[in-house]
Design a protein around this motif. Sequence first.
Motif, mmCIF file in Angstrom:
data_model
loop_
_atom_site.group_PDB
_atom_site.id
_atom_site.type_symbol
_atom_site.label_atom_id
_atom_site.label_comp_id
_atom_site.label_asym_id
_atom_site.label_seq_id
_atom_site.Cartn_x
_atom_site.Cartn_y
_atom_site.Cartn_z
ATOM 1 N N GLU A 38 -24.807 10.564 -15.413
ATOM 2 C CA GLU A 38 -25.802 9.856 -14.615
ATOM 3 C C GLU A 38 -25.174 8.642 -13.950
ATOM 4 O O GLU A 38 -24.601 7.779 -14.613
ATOM 5 C CB GLU A 38 -26.967 9.415 -15.513
ATOM 6 C CG GLU A 38 -28.097 8.728 -14.779
ATOM 7 C CD GLU A 38 -28.810 9.650 -13.793
ATOM 8 O OE1 GLU A 38 -29.329 9.132 -12.788
ATOM 9 O OE2 GLU A 38 -28.832 10.874 -14.032
ATOM 10 N N ILE A 39 -25.269 8.571 -12.629
ATOM 11 C CA ILE A 39 -24.712 7.445 -11.876
ATOM 12 C C ILE A 39 -25.579 6.209 -12.110
ATOM 13 O O ILE A 39 -26.810 6.272 -11.982
ATOM 14 C CB ILE A 39 -24.635 7.774 -10.371
ATOM 15 C CG1 ILE A 39 -23.797 9.036 -10.148
ATOM 16 C CG2 ILE A 39 -24.068 6.597 -9.590
ATOM 17 C CD1 ILE A 39 -22.400 8.968 -10.685
ATOM 18 N N TYR A 40 -24.926 5.087 -12.457
ATOM 19 C CA TYR A 40 -25.673 3.858 -12.718
ATOM 20 C C TYR A 40 -26.279 3.344 -11.411
ATOM 21 O O TYR A 40 -25.579 3.146 -10.416
ATOM 22 C CB TYR A 40 -24.743 2.804 -13.317
ATOM 23 C CG TYR A 40 -25.477 1.604 -13.866
ATOM 24 C CD1 TYR A 40 -26.375 1.743 -14.913
ATOM 25 C CD2 TYR A 40 -25.266 0.335 -13.340
ATOM 26 C CE1 TYR A 40 -27.047 0.655 -15.443
ATOM 27 C CE2 TYR A 40 -25.934 -0.767 -13.865
ATOM 28 C CZ TYR A 40 -26.828 -0.601 -14.907
ATOM 29 O OH TYR A 40 -27.500 -1.683 -15.424
ATOM 30 N N GLU A 86 -20.626 5.647 -14.284
ATOM 31 C CA GLU A 86 -21.671 5.707 -15.287
ATOM 32 C C GLU A 86 -21.798 4.374 -16.014
ATOM 33 O O GLU A 86 -20.922 3.505 -15.938
ATOM 34 C CB GLU A 86 -21.399 6.824 -16.304
ATOM 35 C CG GLU A 86 -21.290 8.211 -15.700
ATOM 36 C CD GLU A 86 -19.861 8.684 -15.543
ATOM 37 O OE1 GLU A 86 -19.622 9.896 -15.654
ATOM 38 O OE2 GLU A 86 -18.982 7.836 -15.320
ATOM 39 N N GLU A 109 -28.880 -5.858 -13.623
ATOM 40 C CA GLU A 109 -27.959 -4.806 -14.061
ATOM 41 C C GLU A 109 -26.705 -5.407 -14.686
ATOM 42 O O GLU A 109 -26.195 -4.896 -15.695
ATOM 43 C CB GLU A 109 -27.597 -3.920 -12.871
ATOM 44 C CG GLU A 109 -28.748 -3.044 -12.376
ATOM 45 C CD GLU A 109 -28.423 -2.323 -11.078
ATOM 46 O OE1 GLU A 109 -29.043 -1.288 -10.807
ATOM 47 O OE2 GLU A 109 -27.534 -2.801 -10.333
ATOM 48 N N GLU A 130 -27.421 19.935 -12.296
ATOM 49 C CA GLU A 130 -28.862 20.062 -12.493
ATOM 50 C C GLU A 130 -29.547 20.708 -11.282
ATOM 51 O O GLU A 130 -30.629 21.285 -11.419
ATOM 52 C CB GLU A 130 -29.479 18.691 -12.751
ATOM 53 C CG GLU A 130 -29.070 18.048 -14.072
ATOM 54 C CD GLU A 130 -27.723 17.353 -14.013
ATOM 55 O OE1 GLU A 130 -27.276 16.833 -15.045
ATOM 56 O OE2 GLU A 130 -27.100 17.326 -12.914
ATOM 57 N N LYS A 154 -25.366 18.435 -7.813
ATOM 58 C CA LYS A 154 -25.052 18.221 -9.221
ATOM 59 C C LYS A 154 -25.377 19.510 -9.966
ATOM 60 O O LYS A 154 -26.059 20.391 -9.445
ATOM 61 C CB LYS A 154 -25.884 17.067 -9.798
ATOM 62 C CG LYS A 154 -25.754 15.751 -9.058
ATOM 63 C CD LYS A 154 -26.695 14.716 -9.680
ATOM 64 C CE LYS A 154 -26.664 13.408 -8.921
ATOM 65 N NZ LYS A 154 -27.616 12.420 -9.491
ATOM 66 N N SER A 206 -28.560 5.153 -10.013
ATOM 67 C CA SER A 206 -29.165 6.398 -9.551
ATOM 68 C C SER A 206 -29.097 6.557 -8.022
ATOM 69 O O SER A 206 -28.081 6.255 -7.403
ATOM 70 C CB SER A 206 -30.604 6.468 -10.061
ATOM 71 O OG SER A 206 -31.119 7.753 -9.919
ATOM 72 N N GLU A 207 -30.188 7.014 -7.427
ATOM 73 C CA GLU A 207 -30.199 7.364 -6.004
ATOM 74 C C GLU A 207 -29.976 6.146 -5.099
ATOM 75 O O GLU A 207 -29.483 6.288 -3.977
ATOM 76 C CB GLU A 207 -31.519 8.042 -5.635
ATOM 77 C CG GLU A 207 -31.629 9.481 -6.125
ATOM 78 C CD GLU A 207 -30.534 10.372 -5.551
ATOM 79 O OE1 GLU A 207 -30.243 10.257 -4.340
ATOM 80 O OE2 GLU A 207 -29.969 11.185 -6.308
ATOM 81 N N ARG A 208 -30.325 4.960 -5.584
ATOM 82 C CA ARG A 208 -30.084 3.755 -4.761
ATOM 83 C C ARG A 208 -28.609 3.595 -4.454
ATOM 84 O O ARG A 208 -28.226 3.236 -3.334
ATOM 85 C CB ARG A 208 -30.622 2.517 -5.498
ATOM 86 C CG ARG A 208 -30.354 1.201 -4.772
ATOM 87 C CD ARG A 208 -30.930 0.034 -5.548
ATOM 88 N NE ARG A 208 -30.239 -0.174 -6.806
ATOM 89 C CZ ARG A 208 -29.114 -0.892 -6.928
ATOM 90 N NH1 ARG A 208 -28.539 -1.419 -5.862
ATOM 91 N NH2 ARG A 208 -28.549 -1.050 -8.097
ATOM 92 N N ARG A 209 -27.752 3.849 -5.447
ATOM 93 C CA ARG A 209 -26.309 3.700 -5.239
ATOM 94 C C ARG A 209 -25.696 4.904 -4.538
ATOM 95 O O ARG A 209 -24.578 4.822 -4.033
ATOM 96 C CB ARG A 209 -25.597 3.464 -6.584
ATOM 97 C CG ARG A 209 -26.016 2.215 -7.316
ATOM 98 C CD ARG A 209 -25.899 0.953 -6.462
ATOM 99 N NE ARG A 209 -24.551 0.694 -5.990
ATOM 100 C CZ ARG A 209 -23.662 -0.037 -6.647
ATOM 101 N NH1 ARG A 209 -23.976 -0.576 -7.812
ATOM 102 N NH2 ARG A 209 -22.465 -0.253 -6.138
#
Length: 431
Positions: free
Chosen positions: A339-341, A264, A281, A361, A359, A343-346
């Motif tokens: 939330e993964i820093y 995160e 980033e 959610e 997840k 997001s979906e790209r990583r």
Amino acid sequence: MEAVRSERSTEKPPPPQIIHRTRLQVWFIRVCSAILVWTCLIQLVAVGELWHPPSLTKFLGFTKISVLDYGSLSFSPPPPPLVPARNYTSNGFLEISCNGGLNQMRSAICDMVTIARLLNLTLVVPKLDKTSFWADPSDFEDIFDVGHFVNSLRDEIRIIKRLPKRFGARYGYPPLQMAPISWSNEHYFLQHILPLFDKHKVIHFNRTDSRLANNGISLDLQRLRCRVNFQALKFTPKIEALGNKLIRNLREKGPFLGLHLRYEMDMLAFSGCTHGCTERETEELKQLRYAFPWWREKEIVSEEKRSQGLCPLTPEETALILHALGFDKDMQIYIASGEIYGSERRLASLRALFPRIVKKEMLLNPEDLRQFQNHSSQMAALDFFVSIASKVFVPTYDGNMARVVEGHRRYLGYKRTYQGHLWFLGTSWIH
């Protein structure tokens, strides 16, 4: 005379009095009868609860769900009787303000209860951190069952929900604000902290992280520490109910792996670990680090941290390690983190090897999670609850949650946990 008798005999007797029942009387009788029947039925159920006959409870449509079995349905036993309260003369009141995330605060509460027992103090229910990066407004009773916490430890220490007014600052008892020295042993608290209560009836520890040594303290105090962690700190029914719902939804689709993917924004900013991040980033994380004065390290060389094993695994590295450990691509993976820093790209590499990533959610309705929005500690409590129930638990960083969850899984029966050697892995990735 006969004429009189004949007259009397010819007179007709008066008709019997007729009781007229109105509709109101009929309905009154019906209502009273219904109340009587329902009273008998309720009494029957109450008697049945004493010995739990399955046929009675199923016939009446009542089912009890135990939230103590981490996802399994069972009849809840009646609550155990309260243990006798320990009788002792209190040396004063201890107030504490925890700092950090949920699991750091959880560990600190275990330490503070142990210190209060050592010094024969009265503990005020802990205050949780509301000023850190997460800015979570939750109070202790929003996350933990405060009644259970107080009652389960009454044979060790006295715990009160708030300081009595007569011991407030207005009445001549201003609390001494202080932070104990980190990693202190029993001798420090007995020789340096206990005498302070002769002058100050109330002491407030404004920092609680790692204040009691892990080793070198008596076995009785270590046992108490474990008892607080594994038994006294029980989540609220609201959190346990939603946690059980998550577990049931996961188990309906087969076994699952709990992955604490500690990637995160706050983790990367605090640690300075920016491997795999873009220049934008990296700058964003640096600015965040400077925005919080209590994050002491400002200028950090990411590769040095990484070579020392002080960085979390990236999502890409995590995917390779799970694959190398032999996990099947169809294994459900529950991401127990925020939330993964990036997001979906990583997450793309991880999802390519293990497409069944889920997840909370994705498993719950938005309405279920609405009450937990902007309450990061309550969200973390859900992740903790689910991680304990997973078939395998894999943390990607040796932080507070990794240690607390692994310990709890051992307490519940040595459930499998994979803890990577980050120094070895870090140097391996570099070379």
